[in-house]
Design an enzyme around this catalytic site. Structure first.
Site, PDB file in Angstrom:
ATOM      1  N   SER A  81       0.858  -1.190   0.000  1.00 26.54           N
ATOM      2  CA  SER A  81       0.000   0.000   0.000  1.00 26.54           C
ATOM      3  C   SER A  81       0.891   1.235   0.000  1.00 26.54           C
ATOM      4  O   SER A  81       2.060   1.165   0.402  1.00 26.54           O
ATOM      5  CB  SER A  81      -0.843  -0.011   1.273  1.00 26.54           C
ATOM      6  OG  SER A  81      -1.444   1.234   1.495  1.00 26.54           O
ATOM      7  N   TYR A 129      -1.571  -1.265  10.392  1.00 30.69           N
ATOM      8  CA  TYR A 129      -1.598  -1.418   8.929  1.00 30.69           C
ATOM      9  C   TYR A 129      -0.322  -0.855   8.309  1.00 30.69           C
ATOM     10  O   TYR A 129       0.341  -1.533   7.516  1.00 30.69           O
ATOM     11  CB  TYR A 129      -2.836  -0.690   8.387  1.00 30.69           C
ATOM     12  CG  TYR A 129      -3.095  -0.904   6.905  1.00 30.69           C
ATOM     13  CD1 TYR A 129      -3.628  -2.105   6.443  1.00 30.69           C
ATOM     14  CD2 TYR A 129      -2.835   0.094   5.968  1.00 30.69           C
ATOM     15  CE1 TYR A 129      -3.889  -2.309   5.084  1.00 30.69           C
ATOM     16  CE2 TYR A 129      -3.091  -0.093   4.617  1.00 30.69           C
ATOM     17  CZ  TYR A 129      -3.624  -1.295   4.180  1.00 30.69           C
ATOM     18  OH  TYR A 129      -3.877  -1.492   2.842  1.00 30.69           O
TER      19      TYR A 129
HETATM   20  P1  NAI Z   1     -10.808  -6.966  -0.335  1.00 28.38           P
HETATM   21  O1  NAI Z   1     -11.418  -7.029   1.018  1.00 28.38           O
HETATM   22  O2  NAI Z   1     -11.721  -6.729  -1.471  1.00 28.38           O
HETATM   23  O3  NAI Z   1      -9.940  -8.267  -0.597  1.00 28.38           O
HETATM   24  C1  NAI Z   1      -9.101  -8.815   0.384  1.00 28.38           C
HETATM   25  C2  NAI Z   1      -9.351 -10.317   0.499  1.00 28.38           C
HETATM   26  O4  NAI Z   1      -8.473 -10.869   1.490  1.00 28.38           O
HETATM   27  C3  NAI Z   1     -10.777 -10.637   0.936  1.00 28.38           C
HETATM   28  O5  NAI Z   1     -11.438 -11.445  -0.019  1.00 28.38           O
HETATM   29  C4  NAI Z   1     -10.591 -11.376   2.248  1.00 28.38           C
HETATM   30  O6  NAI Z   1     -11.533 -12.375   2.488  1.00 28.38           O
HETATM   31  C5  NAI Z   1      -9.180 -11.921   2.125  1.00 28.38           C
HETATM   32  N1  NAI Z   1      -8.608 -12.257   3.431  1.00 28.38           N
HETATM   33  C6  NAI Z   1      -8.661 -11.517   4.563  1.00 28.38           C
HETATM   34  N2  NAI Z   1      -8.110 -12.186   5.580  1.00 28.38           N
HETATM   35  C7  NAI Z   1      -7.663 -13.367   5.089  1.00 28.38           C
HETATM   36  C8  NAI Z   1      -7.016 -14.482   5.665  1.00 28.38           C
HETATM   37  N3  NAI Z   1      -6.699 -14.512   6.959  1.00 28.38           N
HETATM   38  N4  NAI Z   1      -6.735 -15.541   4.860  1.00 28.38           N
HETATM   39  C9  NAI Z   1      -7.076 -15.517   3.560  1.00 28.38           C
HETATM   40  N5  NAI Z   1      -7.701 -14.490   2.972  1.00 28.38           N
HETATM   41  C10 NAI Z   1      -7.991 -13.423   3.713  1.00 28.38           C
HETATM   42  O7  NAI Z   1      -9.715  -5.819  -0.227  1.00 28.38           O
HETATM   43  P2  NAI Z   1      -8.663  -5.212  -1.280  1.00 28.38           P
HETATM   44  O8  NAI Z   1      -8.742  -3.770  -1.115  1.00 28.38           O
HETATM   45  O9  NAI Z   1      -8.814  -5.808  -2.593  1.00 28.38           O
HETATM   46  O10 NAI Z   1      -7.311  -5.669  -0.596  1.00 28.38           O
HETATM   47  C11 NAI Z   1      -6.284  -6.312  -1.296  1.00 28.38           C
HETATM   48  C12 NAI Z   1      -4.956  -5.781  -0.824  1.00 28.38           C
HETATM   49  O11 NAI Z   1      -4.794  -4.436  -1.261  1.00 28.38           O
HETATM   50  C13 NAI Z   1      -4.760  -5.756   0.687  1.00 28.38           C
HETATM   51  O12 NAI Z   1      -3.485  -6.247   1.013  1.00 28.38           O
HETATM   52  C14 NAI Z   1      -4.885  -4.290   1.030  1.00 28.38           C
HETATM   53  O13 NAI Z   1      -4.183  -3.963   2.192  1.00 28.38           O
HETATM   54  C15 NAI Z   1      -4.288  -3.672  -0.201  1.00 28.38           C
HETATM   55  N6  NAI Z   1      -4.645  -2.271  -0.424  1.00 28.38           N
HETATM   56  C16 NAI Z   1      -5.945  -1.896  -0.500  1.00 28.38           C
HETATM   57  C17 NAI Z   1      -6.270  -0.580  -0.745  1.00 28.38           C
HETATM   58  C18 NAI Z   1      -7.675  -0.143  -0.886  1.00 28.38           C
HETATM   59  O14 NAI Z   1      -7.884   1.061  -1.027  1.00 28.38           O
HETATM   60  N7  NAI Z   1      -8.658  -1.019  -0.882  1.00 28.38           N
HETATM   61  C19 NAI Z   1      -5.229   0.440  -0.902  1.00 28.38           C
HETATM   62  C20 NAI Z   1      -3.893  -0.059  -0.813  1.00 28.38           C
HETATM   63  C21 NAI Z   1      -3.631  -1.371  -0.581  1.00 28.38           C
END
Ligand code: NAI
Length: 341
Positions: free
Chosen positions: A150, A163
């Protein structure tokens, strides 16, 4: 890594948001796609979406696991090898959660959950898969490891402690792997997005039962605000295409916002300069840091388009109807300043 067709990609957090976008893009590039996620319902839906996107059913493997758990992670790694015939050529660790509140209000559960997913699962995957990838592919076939970090890796806020700490750590891990994997003919990339159109705003809804002792104030209203912010983020497929280009060109850091090279550079200069500001004292530091933040926000990505004729950034941090400010402490914590509750 330049050739993807016929190879295997393993994506954590692949049932949603950024991870699902990656599954679509690398699946379309001809890879066999293994997605692992903690939520079965989201996995089922993701498989349907991937098939509708044109990826063959037999090239998709959906695996449910809590990847913070090493035994569960090992079990899914074994399954990928058993079904697809080898470890992944491309390991993309994207699973992540977040939760915001004053760092002095944080509980062990807050740290264990956020750092468990954002950092420990990444370590698990690297330790489980990298030796297998080296044994199977070194000097024979291209392979590559990716972590989705991020922009938070570059800037710590007082309400983003666990985070930002986890993301800074995974950045450094990937710089280490980028160096370490060179002799094996492999590479490493860390993807550092700003804001993604995803479901991460809902993460608190599936925080594990044994980590429910929050120090932060979380409600339907705070979740609504977070979802409104993320609705303005970059499209996950577009983000994955930018990542693919980064992997093809062996970039170690990929910064994928919709902005021009100059805007990105300005943003990064402002982020890095905050480190210098920490060396200043008193009011001078406060003034500099406020200026840096204003500079950084000025260059933040617009919600869509190629950024060439970028309109001013939207009011990203506004409160929607029915929303509530996030980043506050739980109300009963008697040591926390009242303005932070
Ligand atoms: P999202 O919530 O849509 O996807 C994240 C997925 O990780 C979810 O499907 C969730 O079930 C899964 N997950 C959570 N805990 C888990 C575990 N213990 N074991 C297996 N799976 C698990 O969120 P997003 O935004 O697509 O996140 C993806 C990555 O992007 C993350 O690492 C987040 O920190 C990063 N990110 C997100 C930003 C945003 O604005 N949404 C900005 C910068 C980075």
């Amino acid at each position: 890594m330049k050739d993807f067709a016929g190879k295997i990609v393993f994506i954590t957090g692949g049932a949603s948001g950024a991870g699902l976008g990656q599954a679509k893009v690398f699946g379309k590039a001809g890879m066999k796609v293994a997605i692992a996620d903690v939520r079965q319902e989201a996995l089922d839906q993701a498989v349907e979406e991937l098939i509708a996107y044109g990826i063959k059913k037999e090239d998709i493997l959906a695996l449910k696991a809590d990847l913070t758990n090493r035994d569960e992670y090992k079990a899914v790694a074994d399954k990928v090898e058993a079904v697809f015939g080898g470890p992944p050529h491309l390991l993309i660790q994207t699973a992540g959660v977040n939760s915001f509140g004053p760092i002095e209000a944080s509980t062990f559960d807050d740290f264990d959950w956020v750092m468990g997913v954002c950092l420990n699962h990444v370590v698990n995957g690297l330790l489980i898969f990298v030796p297998r990838m080296i044994k199977a592919y070194a000097h024979k076939t291209e392979f590559h490891v990716v972590t989705t970090s991020s922009m938070g890796a570059f800037m710590a806020g007082s309400t983003t402690g666990p985070y930002s700490a986890a993301k800074a750590a995974v950045n450094n891990l990937m710089y280490s792997y980028a160096e370490a994997l060179k002799p094996y003919g492999a590479g490493a990339t860390v993807l550092c997005p700003g804001n993604i159109r995803s479901n991460i705003g809902n993460a608190e809804k599936y925080r594990p039962a044994h980590l429910q002792n929050r120090g932060y104030h979380v409600s339907e209203g705070t979740i609504k605000t977070l979802n409104a912010i993320h609705a303005q983020g970059i499209d996950p497929v577009e983000l994955a295409e930018i990542l693919k280009e980064g992997i093809e060109n062996d970039r170690i850091i990929v910064l994928p916002d919709h902005n021009t090279g100059e805007q990105r550079a300005a943003q990064l200069r402002a982020l890095h300069a905050t480190i210098e500001d920490y060396c200043l004292t008193g009011p001078e530091r406060e003034k500099k840091m406020a200026e840096r933040m204003a500079e950084m926000m000025k260059n933040f990505a617009p919600p869509s388009g190629d950024g060439k004729d970028a309109p001013p950034p939207p009011p990203m941090w506004g409160i929607p109807e029915g929303g509530e400010p996030f980043g506050k402490a739980r109300k009963d914590l008697d040591w926390v300043d009242p303005s932070k509750k």
